[in-house]
Design a protein around this motif. Structure first.
Motif, PDB file in Angstrom:
ATOM      1  N   PHE A   8       9.340 -14.236 -56.313  1.00  0.00           N
ATOM      2  CA  PHE A   8       8.115 -14.713 -56.958  1.00  0.00           C
ATOM      3  C   PHE A   8       7.023 -13.651 -56.886  1.00  0.00           C
ATOM      4  O   PHE A   8       6.308 -13.411 -57.854  1.00  0.00           O
ATOM      5  CB  PHE A   8       7.619 -16.010 -56.317  1.00  0.00           C
ATOM      6  CG  PHE A   8       6.289 -16.467 -56.853  1.00  0.00           C
ATOM      7  CD1 PHE A   8       6.214 -17.152 -58.051  1.00  0.00           C
ATOM      8  CD2 PHE A   8       5.107 -16.173 -56.180  1.00  0.00           C
ATOM      9  CE1 PHE A   8       4.985 -17.549 -58.572  1.00  0.00           C
ATOM     10  CE2 PHE A   8       3.882 -16.563 -56.682  1.00  0.00           C
ATOM     11  CZ  PHE A   8       3.825 -17.255 -57.884  1.00  0.00           C
ATOM     12  N   ASP A  13       3.212 -15.219 -61.585  1.00  0.00           N
ATOM     13  CA  ASP A  13       2.440 -15.679 -62.745  1.00  0.00           C
ATOM     14  C   ASP A  13       1.642 -16.905 -62.320  1.00  0.00           C
ATOM     15  O   ASP A  13       2.083 -17.704 -61.503  1.00  0.00           O
ATOM     16  CB  ASP A  13       3.340 -15.968 -63.958  1.00  0.00           C
ATOM     17  CG  ASP A  13       4.114 -17.251 -63.831  1.00  0.00           C
ATOM     18  OD1 ASP A  13       3.718 -18.234 -64.481  1.00  0.00           O
ATOM     19  OD2 ASP A  13       5.110 -17.272 -63.084  1.00  0.00           O
ATOM     20  N   GLU A  15       0.630 -19.634 -63.890  1.00  0.00           N
ATOM     21  CA  GLU A  15       1.131 -20.975 -64.226  1.00  0.00           C
ATOM     22  C   GLU A  15       2.261 -21.373 -63.283  1.00  0.00           C
ATOM     23  O   GLU A  15       2.312 -22.498 -62.798  1.00  0.00           O
ATOM     24  CB  GLU A  15       1.619 -21.027 -65.671  1.00  0.00           C
ATOM     25  CG  GLU A  15       2.002 -22.413 -66.116  1.00  0.00           C
ATOM     26  CD  GLU A  15       2.417 -22.471 -67.580  1.00  0.00           C
ATOM     27  OE1 GLU A  15       3.162 -23.404 -67.912  1.00  0.00           O
ATOM     28  OE2 GLU A  15       1.998 -21.607 -68.367  1.00  0.00           O
ATOM     29  N   GLY A  16       3.144 -20.427 -63.016  1.00  0.00           N
ATOM     30  CA  GLY A  16       4.240 -20.697 -62.084  1.00  0.00           C
ATOM     31  C   GLY A  16       3.712 -21.023 -60.703  1.00  0.00           C
ATOM     32  O   GLY A  16       4.206 -21.936 -60.032  1.00  0.00           O
ATOM     33  N   ASN A  19       2.289 -24.495 -60.382  1.00  0.00           N
ATOM     34  CA  ASN A  19       3.296 -25.560 -60.416  1.00  0.00           C
ATOM     35  C   ASN A  19       4.178 -25.609 -59.168  1.00  0.00           C
ATOM     36  O   ASN A  19       5.109 -26.412 -59.111  1.00  0.00           O
ATOM     37  CB  ASN A  19       4.170 -25.415 -61.661  1.00  0.00           C
ATOM     38  CG  ASN A  19       3.388 -25.694 -62.929  1.00  0.00           C
ATOM     39  OD1 ASN A  19       2.518 -26.561 -62.960  1.00  0.00           O
ATOM     40  ND2 ASN A  19       3.674 -24.945 -63.970  1.00  0.00           N
ATOM     41  N   LEU A  20       3.900 -24.754 -58.175  1.00  0.00           N
ATOM     42  CA  LEU A  20       4.717 -24.753 -56.964  1.00  0.00           C
ATOM     43  C   LEU A  20       4.559 -26.066 -56.207  1.00  0.00           C
ATOM     44  O   LEU A  20       3.475 -26.633 -56.131  1.00  0.00           O
ATOM     45  CB  LEU A  20       4.315 -23.593 -56.043  1.00  0.00           C
ATOM     46  CG  LEU A  20       4.630 -22.188 -56.526  1.00  0.00           C
ATOM     47  CD1 LEU A  20       4.114 -21.160 -55.519  1.00  0.00           C
ATOM     48  CD2 LEU A  20       6.112 -22.001 -56.762  1.00  0.00           C
TER      49      LEU A  20
END
Length: 105
Positions: A8, A13, A15-16, A19-20
């Motif tokens: 990661f 990123d 957005e990623g 969302n974790l």
């Protein structure tokens, strides 16, 4: 597929990151060697990770917008802990009084 913190961090990123899940944030925080307790709320761990990633210039300043101020949450938790402490103190006083009465008998 299991979350890979180092992967990661190679291609982060925003957005990623946003969302974790909590367990993924915990893995990321451990990878970053942050001081935290797993039982902390997700948002607190997230804020710690955001600070570290922005300081290390892994994520840009825009990541700071994902932080949520936890002042109210901290105050609530502090009040809750203070209340629990007072209850424990009262319980201990009651036990001491009962013990004194038992010894008198």
């Amino acid at each position: 597929m299991a979350f890979d913190a180092s992967k990661f961090l190679k291609t982060p990123d925003l957005e990623g990151f946003d969302n974790l899940k909590k367990d993924e944030l915990v893995l990321l925080a451990k990878h970053l060697k942050l001081d935290f307790i797993v039982s902390m709320r997700k948002q607190i761990i997230k804020n710690l990770v955001i600070d570290k990633l922005v300081d290390a210039e892994i994520l840009g300043e825009e990541a700071l917008e994902l932080k949520v101020e936890n002042v109210d949450a901290f105050k609530l938790k502090q009040l809750e802990l203070e209340h629990e402490l007072k209850l424990k103190e009262l319980e201990m006083k009651e036990r001491l009084e009962m013990d004194k009465k038992e010894k008198r008998r």
